[in-house]
Scaffold this motif. Structure first.
Motif, short mmCIF file in Angstrom:
data_model
loop_
_atom_site.label_atom_id
_atom_site.label_comp_id
_atom_site.label_asym_id
_atom_site.label_seq_id
_atom_site.Cartn_x
_atom_site.Cartn_y
_atom_site.Cartn_z
N ASP A 82 1.17 1.81 -5.59
CA ASP A 82 0.89 0.85 -6.68
C ASP A 82 -0.07 1.43 -7.70
OD1 ASP A 82 2.47 -1.11 -5.69
OD2 ASP A 82 0.85 -2.49 -5.15
N TYR A 85 1.60 3.91 -9.73
CA TYR A 85 2.69 3.31 -10.49
C TYR A 85 2.19 2.54 -11.70
CZ TYR A 85 7.16 1.16 -11.43
OH TYR A 85 8.32 0.78 -12.03
N ASN A 86 1.27 1.62 -11.46
CA ASN A 86 0.85 0.79 -12.59
C ASN A 86 -0.67 0.62 -12.69
OD1 ASN A 86 0.45 -0.93 -10.46
ND2 ASN A 86 2.21 -2.23 -10.91
N THR A 88 -2.89 -0.49 -10.80
CA THR A 88 -3.55 -1.68 -10.28
C THR A 88 -3.88 -1.47 -8.81
OG1 THR A 88 -1.38 -2.62 -9.80
CG2 THR A 88 -2.47 -3.38 -11.81
N LYS A 555 12.36 3.47 -6.30
CA LYS A 555 11.14 3.44 -5.51
C LYS A 555 11.35 3.68 -4.01
CE LYS A 555 7.99 0.52 -8.13
NZ LYS A 555 7.18 -0.71 -8.03
C1 LIG Z 1 2.29 -2.93 -9.71
O1 LIG Z 1 3.33 -2.61 -8.87
C2 LIG Z 1 3.44 -3.38 -7.70
C3 LIG Z 1 4.61 -2.89 -6.94
O2 LIG Z 1 4.83 -1.54 -7.11
C4 LIG Z 1 3.59 -4.82 -8.01
O3 LIG Z 1 3.57 -5.59 -6.83
C5 LIG Z 1 2.50 -5.24 -8.90
O4 LIG Z 1 2.73 -6.55 -9.30
C6 LIG Z 1 2.45 -4.35 -10.11
N1 LIG Z 1 1.36 -4.73 -10.93
C7 LIG Z 1 1.48 -4.91 -12.21
C8 LIG Z 1 0.28 -5.31 -12.96
O5 LIG Z 1 2.55 -4.72 -12.78
#
Ligand SMILES: *[C@@H]1O[C@H](CO)[C@@H](O)[C@H](O)[C@H]1NC(C)=O
Ligand SMILES: *[C@@H]1O[C@H](CO)[C@@H](O)[C@H](O)[C@H]1NC(C)=O
Ligand SMILES: *[C@@H]1O[C@H](CO)[C@@H](O)[C@H](O)[C@H]1NC(C)=O
Ligand SMILES: *[C@@H]1O[C@H](CO)[C@@H](O)[C@H](O)[C@H]1NC(C)=O
Ligand SMILES: *[C@@H]1O[C@H](CO)[C@@H](O)[C@H](O)[C@H]1NC(C)=O
Length: 644
Positions: A82, A85-86, A88, A555
């Motif tokens: 995670d 990926y983003n 967070t 993924k």
């Molecule tokens: C980041 O990615 C995860 C899954 O990969 C997801 O659950 C989560 O909501 C995402 N967060 C954002 C802010 O997009």
């Protein structure tokens, strides 16, 4: 917070300059300018040959799939995925992840004042053809014996006792053990050195690790070459996978936490000096014993350049260095002959200064691998959108449009910054690091500030990366790491970096081999193209993190897991700390510098005090006295491991 390049520059020049305390700054600045000029004049014409067609190691791809088997965290945990990926941090993540994370401390130490060791050393010198040759040459020149020539490299000023006190005072929550590498003085009696002050009831927390424990080939011992010893440092038994390596002349000055060394989210913490650059080719010194650190740095950068492209690479700041057992295993498996040769050079200077410098090597290896992982994932997993192994025209066309848009913005005269739609949503991986670490249960950094993550792009991208041609000479100068990433510019020249087939709509398909050739060229041979591409990808990402541009789309795939695993393994940040390097030469200068350090108590995170006194017994005694008084005043409290 800042680093001060003149200090380590001074180190690079040690033994070559005399100074007065007043004139020091001026001398340093002059040296810095002269140094760059010297580097340029001496090497600018040498820069050309290695640029094209460097052989790459054949086994390089395979080792990329090695995982950190003894890594304290599973490399592909969901929360790490995670994060990459983003950007967070999973809100369900609890403090157990980082709480109590321990990072051991490792010292190399030799008591050069030990008469037994000196006698043994002399015996080896007499037996060394290299030494004899050198001695003959030197005697012919100045008519004196070389005895004591390198005494200051070995002489014990009781630094270790006080450096350990500094660790006890400022880093006691960070480690399980302190490992001290010690010399086996006499191969016959098997007697090894131990610090005279060490309380033997402490021999659990403090591990004395004899060199014969870490050297596979015991016939290479005793070794008087710190580079040889460091080349085996990852063989210490029971050391944590990530450890902090200190020379005994390095002292901590402010509280330090694990986050100053390594964390699960941010990876390794490196300190570099972006304006002090090691050139990408070897220096072969004459018959000399005065082989310094710089020679091993050049050799290491030569090896890195063969693998990752011939660029100048930044000097590591003179602070404690992070090292990693699995990564050094990986590096050693890629350069086995070079590590073996380094370990066999009993004295510095043997083997024409072909010694690997482990700390520099690892930091830049990690930086290159993280960059390579991101670039290759984009190239092979994203650019090839339909994943058929072929770059067809529609895939290329879309990418070329993006590059065109990017290039238009780059050098436009604009009073507005940022100039156009790009950049606005770029969020560096190091933003809010303190909050994220708290979520993991980790205390914030103490002695350093994260400036840039390797996930934000290659930190030492060229200052004016106009990619219309091969980079040469002084243009090969990176950014200051404290420059805002968003203020960087580069122009990705399509003809030069990608070639005419790539942009030609009449070439329907670029097959896998041709695509790989283009990739290798832009990623390594013409590395500034790859730097610029990565910069563009990160700056124009529509979402935070690597998910929208770099990570494979699928993924659940193995390739996704592999990329995440590599990104985790090679993850790092560049940090800044305030530190001082001092070279003790004469009583007056020593007193002045040491007073300055004393006055910076509470702010100076690290200081390194180098014994550089010439072998004049009177001067040496005076400096020793001044140094000892400083150390007693700065670190008055015994560590728990000293004899009462
Ligand atoms: C980041 O990615 C995860 C899954 O990969 C997801 O659950 C989560 O909501 C995402 N967060 C954002 C802010 O997009
Ligand atoms: C180093 O060796 C000298 C001479 O044997 C000894 O006096 C001194 O205590 C030793 N220093 C340490 C730190 O062990
Ligand atoms: C510890 O030191 C004491 C005295 O300094 C000595 O008598 C004892 O044998 C030592 N113990 C070990 C395990 O070395
Ligand atoms: C930046 O993010 C905002 C919302 O997060 C979005 O509305 C906007 O379009 C983004 N800008 C760019 C240039 O991507
Ligand atoms: C890049 O360099 C070339 C050659 O020096 C020059 O002609 C060109 O204008 C430069 N491009 C930019 C965008 O500065």
């Amino acid at each position: 917070m800042s680093t001060f390049f003149p200090r380590s520059l001074y180190q690079a020049f040690r033994g070559q300059c005399s100074y007065s305390a007043k004139g020091l700054t001026i001398i340093l600045i002059a040296l810095f300018l002269a140094f760059n000029l010297i580097v340029y004049i001496h090497f600018s014409d040498l820069l050309n040959p290695p640029i094209q067609d460097l052989p790459r190691k054949a086994d390089q791809r395979e080792s990329s799939s090695l995982v950190m088997s003894r890594h304290p965290f599973p490399p592909t945990s969901d929360w790490m995925s995670d994060w990459l990926y983003n950007q967070t941090v999973d809100s369900k993540l609890d403090e157990s992840v980082g709480k109590g994370l321990k990072i051991d401390v490792v010292y190399t130490w030799v008591n050069g004042s030990d008469p037994t060791l000196m006698a043994v050393k002399e015996r080896y010198e007499d037996a060394s053809p290299f030494f004899q040759k050198f001695r003959a040459a030197r005697n012919a020149r100045v008519g004196q014996s070389n005895s004591g020539l390198t005494a200051n490299r070995y002489r014990d000023m009781d630094e270790l006792r006080y450096s350990v006190r500094s660790v006890a005072e400022y880093a006691s929550t960070m480690f399980n053990r302190i490992h001290i590498l010690t010399t086996v003085v006499d191969p016959e009696t098997q007697e090894s050195q131990a610090p005279s002050w060490l309380n033997n009831a402490s021999l659990d927390v403090i591990q004395l690790v004899r060199h014969d424990v870490i050297f596979k080939d015991k016939t290479l011992l005793p070794s008087f070459n710190s580079l040889a010893i460091e080349s085996q440092i990852h063989h210490i038994p029971m050391v944590t996978d990530v450890f902090l390596y200190l020379n005994d002349d390095v002292f901590l000055g402010t509280p330090m936490a694990a986050a100053d060394v390594w964390t699960p989210l941010y990876g390794f913490v490196f300190h570099m000096e972006p304006t002090l650059l090691v050139p990408p080719f070897m220096h072969t010194p004459d018959n000399t014993l005065n082989v310094g650190e710089w020679d091993s740095l050049q050799y290491s950068n030569y090896l890195l350049s063969m693998q990752f492209g011939p660029r100048h690479r930044s000097y590591l700041a003179h602070v404690p260095h992070v090292l990693s057992v699995p990564l050094l295993d990986e590096i050693q498996s890629m350069w086995p002959e070079e590590f073996e040769a380094t370990s066999s050079h009993r004295f510095r200077g043997e083997g024409q200064a072909r010694d690997v410098h482990v700390s520099f090597f690892m930091a830049h290896y990690v930086a290159e691998r993280l960059r390579e992982t991101q670039l290759s994932s984009f190239w092979f997993n994203r650019l090839d959108a339909n994943q058929d192994g072929i770059l067809d025209w529609s895939e290329r066309e879309q990418f070329l449009k993006r590059v065109d848009n990017w290039n238009q913005v780059q050098y436009e005269k604009s009073t507005q910054w940022p100039p156009l739609p790009y950049f606005q949503n770029f969020s560096s991986f190091v933003s809010n690091s303190e909050d994220h670490l708290r979520q993991l249960g980790m205390p914030p950094t103490g002695s350093s500030t994260y400036r840039l993550s390797g996930l934000d792009g290659y930190p030492f991208m060229l200052a004016s990366a106009n990619t219309t041609s091969t980079v040469q000479g002084l243009d090969n100068r990176p950014y200051m790491v404290n420059d805002d990433v968003q203020l960087r510019r580069c122009h990705l020249n399509i003809d030069f970096c990608l070639g005419s087939d790539f942009k030609s709509s009449t070439v329907e398909a670029i097959d896998h081999d041709a695509s790989t050739t283009i990739f290798q060229r832009l990623a390594f041979t013409e590395f500034h193209c790859g730097d610029c591409l990565l910069h563009m990808l990160r700056q124009t990402a529509t979402e935070p993190g690597l998910g929208s541009e770099i990570l494979p789309v699928e993924k659940d795939s193995k390739v996704y897991q592999d990329v995440v695993s590599d990104l985790t393994k090679y993850n790092y940040v560049i940090a800044m700390s305030s530190y001082t390097f001092v070279s003790l030469m004469d009583p007056f200068g020593s007193q002045t510098f040491l007073n300055q350090i004393m006055n910076k108590k509470a702010t100076e995170a690290f200081f390194c005090i180098n014994d550089n006194v010439n072998n004049n017994p009177r001067v040496e005694a005076q400096v020793r006295d001044i140094f000892k008084r400083f150390l007693d005043q700065r670190f008055p409290t015994s560590s728990p491991w000293e004899k009462p």
